[in-house]
Design an enzyme around this catalytic site. Structure first.
Site, PDB file in Angstrom:
ATOM      1  N   CYS A  64      -6.522  -0.612   5.961  1.00 14.34           N
ATOM      2  CA  CYS A  64      -5.235  -1.308   6.030  1.00 14.34           C
ATOM      3  C   CYS A  64      -4.110  -0.645   5.234  1.00 14.34           C
ATOM      4  O   CYS A  64      -3.076  -0.276   5.789  1.00 14.34           O
ATOM      5  CB  CYS A  64      -5.400  -2.750   5.547  1.00 14.34           C
ATOM      6  SG  CYS A  64      -6.661  -3.683   6.421  1.00 14.34           S
TER       7      CYS A  64
ATOM      8  N   HIS B  19       0.479  -6.022   2.045  1.00 19.41           N
ATOM      9  CA  HIS B  19      -0.615  -5.198   1.510  1.00 19.41           C
ATOM     10  C   HIS B  19      -0.146  -3.830   1.015  1.00 19.41           C
ATOM     11  O   HIS B  19      -0.868  -2.829   1.137  1.00 19.41           O
ATOM     12  CB  HIS B  19      -1.730  -5.029   2.554  1.00 19.41           C
ATOM     13  CG  HIS B  19      -3.089  -4.870   1.914  1.00 19.41           C
ATOM     14  ND1 HIS B  19      -4.246  -4.647   2.634  1.00 19.41           N
ATOM     15  CD2 HIS B  19      -3.471  -4.900   0.608  1.00 19.41           C
ATOM     16  CE1 HIS B  19      -5.276  -4.543   1.818  1.00 19.41           C
ATOM     17  NE2 HIS B  19      -4.837  -4.688   0.580  1.00 19.41           N
TER      18      HIS B  19
END
Length: 560
Positions: A53, A114
């Site tokens: 990610c 993130h």
């Protein structure tokens, strides 16, 4: 005709390319995403710059390999570990949002970030989306992970936290009052009573804090702009609130150019799903979650159409990387399906971890139903946004992405990516070569993960494949595949089976060497130094450690 287009970028989380109908799945219903493919252009060789990610999203935002910004690791932890670490996207990096904002666009990020949050203290928000060109943010600064759902005790804990905080305040006020009274000779209270009260208050705070060691309470949070609205979040309703926020943004900015990055929490484990979608697919909770995501895509497309923005809006859909094969509950698969491609999430070189969907729609500007089989990259979105908005890419750094518009509109027939490089953390595992005078797509593997147990096709024992050391196999000579003939990377070519073997190996090796010369060493954000927890960085909705809150309350259900 002269108006600059609106831009809506939709990114799924951990979605396998084989999970979508338009990429061959006939058992999960994704009619709205399939409609994007039918009404626009489908990229059949769309590649992520990383198979996890954080680095993948860094490359998407900046148009650069994540190793250039230090958003990689030489350790096993290859993503931002929690919201309690100082790691984050360096502030000197330029994102597509910053480019669009400079051209007068209103920009928003709805969903997963993130890329870090705090760096010095718990509310400095040094790595907040605001600092990277986004005017508005609603969503999850971290990422979904297993503790986030389900949480049956959440409502009880919220109530206890509120009452306990009131008790602590009363104890603190009482202790201060007695101290002041004793010093002023108003009361004759023994000092040990006051000290005992202060000690009890301190111990109460410590017991409360240490009873909440799970990441649920510190990482599973939602924020609106710079305010924490849910800690911990109620994950199953997050998708509905996110969609309401996105539609509201579209309504507020319908008269001006905007860029919306809609970053789904779907379909990352634990796949929180509304009751309306539980049991609606043939593939358990994961399939239900994919179909719920498609429903929300439909809601977003309907909002764009209803606001009269259809012909003025470029829509892009993708996933940050491939599905995770090791994500299982017993014998039930909880991760995505990567179709015919080998490997999955966390694997630096195998196609299953980096081969992702790529769909673009712009009615009247892009041909409907067109399929492009040339290699393209998530990094291409950065220069493409710059071209669409009338901006320019930074000239003081290497930009690895290429403007997609000439390829999408047919002005050129071949991708500008002659070579693409595939990293696992700081380690280059593979590279591909797309010669302009050939139909071949050569893929060279220098390092591959060791699957376990023996005979498996993923790293089930370690849960995620490693990048170096005993967890990988080094190949000398390297493995060679022609993806145009063997997209599943099942049979390596050799000098005996491929006449061009030596030429391809040398050409790619020379390209790798030239590429490495362009990498300027920078501090590793995901290395051990910056990617370890600091208590003072833990986000808090209230007064630390009494941080639980719910400012959203009940929200209307957007389900069918």
């Amino acid at each position: 005709e002269t108006r600059r287009p609106n831009i809506v970028l939709i990114m799924a989380d951990d979605l396998g390319i084989g999970d979508l109908g338009c990429y061959g799945n006939d058992t999960i219903r994704t009619p709205n995403i399939d409609r994007l493919a039918a009404e626009g252009v489908k990229l059949s060789q769309h590649i992520s710059a990383a198979s996890l990610c954080t680095p993948s999203r860094t490359a998407f935002l900046t148009g650069r390999y994540p190793i250039r910004s230090g958003m990689v690791s030489d350790e096993n932890t290859r993503v931002i570990h929690s919201l309690s670490v100082p790691a984050g996207l360096p502030l000197n990096e330029t994102t597509f949002a910053a480019v669009a904002k400079k051209q007068g666009y209103s920009t928003a990020l709805i969903g997963k970030w993130h890329q870090g949050l705090n760096s010095r203290y718990r509310s400095d928000h040094n790595h907040h989306p605001y600092n990277y060109g986004f005017d508005y943010f609603y969503g999850m600064p971290f990422s979904l992970f297993t503790p986030c759902w389900p949480d049956p005790s959440r409502d009880t804990e919220l109530a206890i936290s509120c009452r306990l905080w009131i008790c602590v305040q009363l104890l603190a006020v009482t202790a201060l009052t007695l101290t002041f009274g004793k010093l002023s000779c108003w009361f004759r209270v023994p000092w040990f009573v006051i000290l005992l009260m202060i000690l009890f208050t301190f111990l109460l705070c410590c017991v409360w804090y240490y009873s909440y060691t799970s990441g649920l309470y510190w990482d599973c949070i939602l924020m609106r702009e710079e305010e924490i609205t849910e800690q911990p979040m109620k994950a199953e309703r997050a998708g509905s609130i996110m969609m309401k926020e996105a539609v509201s943004f579209l309504e507020r900015h319908r008269e001006e150019p905007f860029l919306l990055f809609y970053s789904f929490l779907h379909v990352h484990v634990p796949c929180p799903t509304m009751e309306n979608f539980i049991g609606t697919s043939k593939h358990g909770l994961y399939g239900d979650n994919v179909q719920e995501m498609d429903f929300f895509v439909g809601k977003l497309l309907d909002a764009i159409d209803n606001l009269g923005l259809r012909n003025h809006t470029v829509i892009y859909f993708t996933s940050d990387h491939g599905g995770q094969l090791e994500s299982r509950l017993g014998h039930v698969q909880l991760g995505g399906w990567n179709g015919i491609y080998k490997g999955g999430k966390g694997m630096g070189g195998w196609e299953g971890g980096i081969h992702v969907p790529g769909l673009l729609r712009w009615p009247g500007k892009l041909p409907a139903g067109k399929v492009i089989e040339e290699p393209t990259s998530l990094m291409d979105i950065f220069p493409t946004v710059a071209a669409l908005t009338g901006g320019t890419v930074p000239q003081d750094r290497v930009i690895d992405g290429q403007n997609l518009m000439p390829l999408l509109q047919g002005a050129v027939q071949h991708s500008e990516h002659e070579f693409l490089f595939h990293y696992c953390g700081v380690y280059l595992h593979a590279a591909r070569w797309n010669p302009k005078d050939s139909q071949a797509v050569w893929k060279v593997h220098y390092v591959t993960p060791v699957f376990q147990p023996p005979g498996a096709q993923a790293c089930y024992e370690t849960k995620l494949c490693e990048c170096s050391g005993e967890g990988v196999r080094y190949h000398d000579p390297p493995l060679l595949f022609d993806l145009s003939r063997d997209p599943s990377e099942s049979t390596p070519l050799t000098g005996d089976t491929e006449p061009l073997y030596e030429l391809v190996i040398k050409t790619v090796a020379d390209a790798v060497q030239a590429h490495r010369k362009t990498i300027i060493p920078v501090q590793l954000q995901l290395g051990k130094e910056l990617n370890e927890d600091r208590v003072w960085l833990k986000p808090c909705c209230g007064v630390f450690p009494f941080c639980l809150c719910d400012k959203e309350g009940n929200t209307s259900n957007l389900g069918p």
